[in-house]
Design a protein around this motif. Sequence first.
Motif, PDB file in Angstrom:
ATOM      1  N   LEU A  85       7.791  -9.218  11.034  1.00 20.25           N
ATOM      2  CA  LEU A  85       7.048  -7.967  11.182  1.00 20.25           C
ATOM      3  C   LEU A  85       5.599  -8.219  10.787  1.00 20.25           C
ATOM      4  N   TYR A  86       4.680  -7.815  11.662  1.00 20.79           N
ATOM      5  CA  TYR A  86       3.256  -8.008  11.434  1.00 20.79           C
ATOM      6  C   TYR A  86       2.545  -6.665  11.419  1.00 20.79           C
ATOM      7  N   LYS A  87       1.447  -6.600  10.688  1.00 23.67           N
ATOM      8  CA  LYS A  87       0.627  -5.400  10.691  1.00 23.67           C
ATOM      9  C   LYS A  87      -0.471  -5.602  11.730  1.00 23.67           C
ATOM     10  N   GLY A  88      -0.506  -4.724  12.724  1.00 23.02           N
ATOM     11  CA  GLY A  88      -1.570  -4.757  13.718  1.00 23.02           C
ATOM     12  C   GLY A  88      -1.392  -5.788  14.815  1.00 23.02           C
ATOM     13  N   ARG A  89      -2.484  -6.031  15.502  1.00 22.18           N
ATOM     14  CA  ARG A  89      -2.522  -6.880  16.697  1.00 22.18           C
ATOM     15  C   ARG A  89      -2.279  -8.346  16.346  1.00 22.18           C
ATOM     16  N   PRO A  90      -1.890  -9.143  17.346  1.00 23.16           N
ATOM     17  CA  PRO A  90      -1.725 -10.576  17.118  1.00 23.16           C
ATOM     18  C   PRO A  90      -3.072 -11.223  16.783  1.00 23.16           C
ATOM     19  N   GLU A 137      -1.059  -5.750  27.651  1.00 25.50           N
ATOM     20  CA  GLU A 137      -0.670  -5.681  26.242  1.00 25.50           C
ATOM     21  C   GLU A 137      -1.905  -5.617  25.347  1.00 25.50           C
ATOM     22  N   VAL A 138      -2.883  -6.450  25.623  1.00 26.15           N
ATOM     23  CA  VAL A 138      -4.103  -6.495  24.807  1.00 26.15           C
ATOM     24  C   VAL A 138      -4.837  -5.154  24.875  1.00 26.15           C
ATOM     25  N   ARG A 139      -4.841  -4.518  26.045  1.00 26.27           N
ATOM     26  CA  ARG A 139      -5.492  -3.211  26.184  1.00 26.27           C
ATOM     27  C   ARG A 139      -4.841  -2.155  25.280  1.00 26.27           C
ATOM     28  N   VAL A 140      -3.532  -2.254  25.071  1.00 26.47           N
ATOM     29  CA  VAL A 140      -2.843  -1.326  24.160  1.00 26.47           C
ATOM     30  C   VAL A 140      -3.372  -1.513  22.748  1.00 26.47           C
ATOM     31  N   TYR A 141      -3.449  -2.768  22.293  1.00 35.08           N
ATOM     32  CA  TYR A 141      -3.951  -3.031  20.939  1.00 35.08           C
ATOM     33  C   TYR A 141      -5.397  -2.565  20.799  1.00 35.08           C
ATOM     34  N   ASP A 142      -6.198  -2.817  21.828  1.00 34.15           N
ATOM     35  CA  ASP A 142      -7.606  -2.394  21.783  1.00 34.15           C
ATOM     36  C   ASP A 142      -7.717  -0.883  21.624  1.00 34.15           C
ATOM     37  N   LEU A 143      -6.913  -0.143  22.390  1.00 32.47           N
ATOM     38  CA  LEU A 143      -6.976   1.318  22.322  1.00 32.47           C
ATOM     39  C   LEU A 143      -6.477   1.825  20.966  1.00 32.47           C
ATOM     40  N   LEU A 144      -5.333   1.331  20.521  1.00 33.55           N
ATOM     41  CA  LEU A 144      -4.801   1.785  19.231  1.00 33.55           C
ATOM     42  C   LEU A 144      -5.797   1.501  18.106  1.00 33.55           C
ATOM     43  N   ASP A 145      -6.386   0.309  18.128  1.00 36.33           N
ATOM     44  CA  ASP A 145      -7.367  -0.049  17.094  1.00 36.33           C
ATOM     45  C   ASP A 145      -8.596   0.862  17.165  1.00 36.33           C
ATOM     46  N   SER A 146      -9.064   1.154  18.379  1.00 37.21           N
ATOM     47  CA  SER A 146     -10.256   2.003  18.529  1.00 37.21           C
ATOM     48  C   SER A 146      -9.998   3.427  18.050  1.00 37.21           C
ATOM     49  N   LEU A 147      -8.737   3.860  18.100  1.00 36.02           N
ATOM     50  CA  LEU A 147      -8.366   5.209  17.654  1.00 36.02           C
ATOM     51  C   LEU A 147      -8.020   5.244  16.164  1.00 36.02           C
ATOM     52  N   GLY A 148      -8.033   4.087  15.524  1.00 32.35           N
ATOM     53  CA  GLY A 148      -7.688   4.038  14.108  1.00 32.35           C
ATOM     54  C   GLY A 148      -6.207   4.259  13.852  1.00 32.35           C
TER      55      GLY A 148
END
Length: 180
Positions: free
Chosen positions: A3-8, A18-29
């Motif tokens: 289990l990891y916290k956040g993006r790879p 997949e990367v676009r999902v991480y980018d969006l989630l990160d940008s939304l906090g």
Amino acid sequence: MELYKGRPQNIEGRLDREVRVYDLLDSLGIEYLRTDHGHADTMEACNEIDKVLDVLICKNLFLCNRQKTKFYLLMMPGDKPFKTKELSSQINSARLSFASAEAMEEYLDILPGSVSVMGLMNDKENAVTLLVDEDVLKGEYVGCHPCVNTSSLKIKTTDVFDKFLKAVGHTATVVHLTGE
């Protein structure tokens, strides 16, 4: 599985969707936990992932009406049976069926086995209506794929339904499914 916290840390070899999902989630906090695994395109495979994430992975079904003019993404508990008739009556759409892989890729930029609420970020025209079984909203967390079925995320339910959906211009229609 770990289990990891956040993006790879290393996104090399990861698909753009997949990367676009991480980018969006990160940008939304939006904080999330992630695990990587082999292809998980069945509920049986997802049950193992559930144990690692300590969350129930949602069953996500991409449906359409008979005329293929209305498309629906249904989120429901993975352990609840799906009965078409039960849902059809609640959304006034007779003859629901599974939408084609081509429609799934066109509207959500997702391939079969990877269907997820995260795919709504790719539905810029709001062609897909999100339907959510009320039991999904009772959980503190939602488990879902980041538009690929080789990773899974654990996200707070409130973050998905309050922050993520708002950011991608979608709302949820709550349905009551008994599976009977």
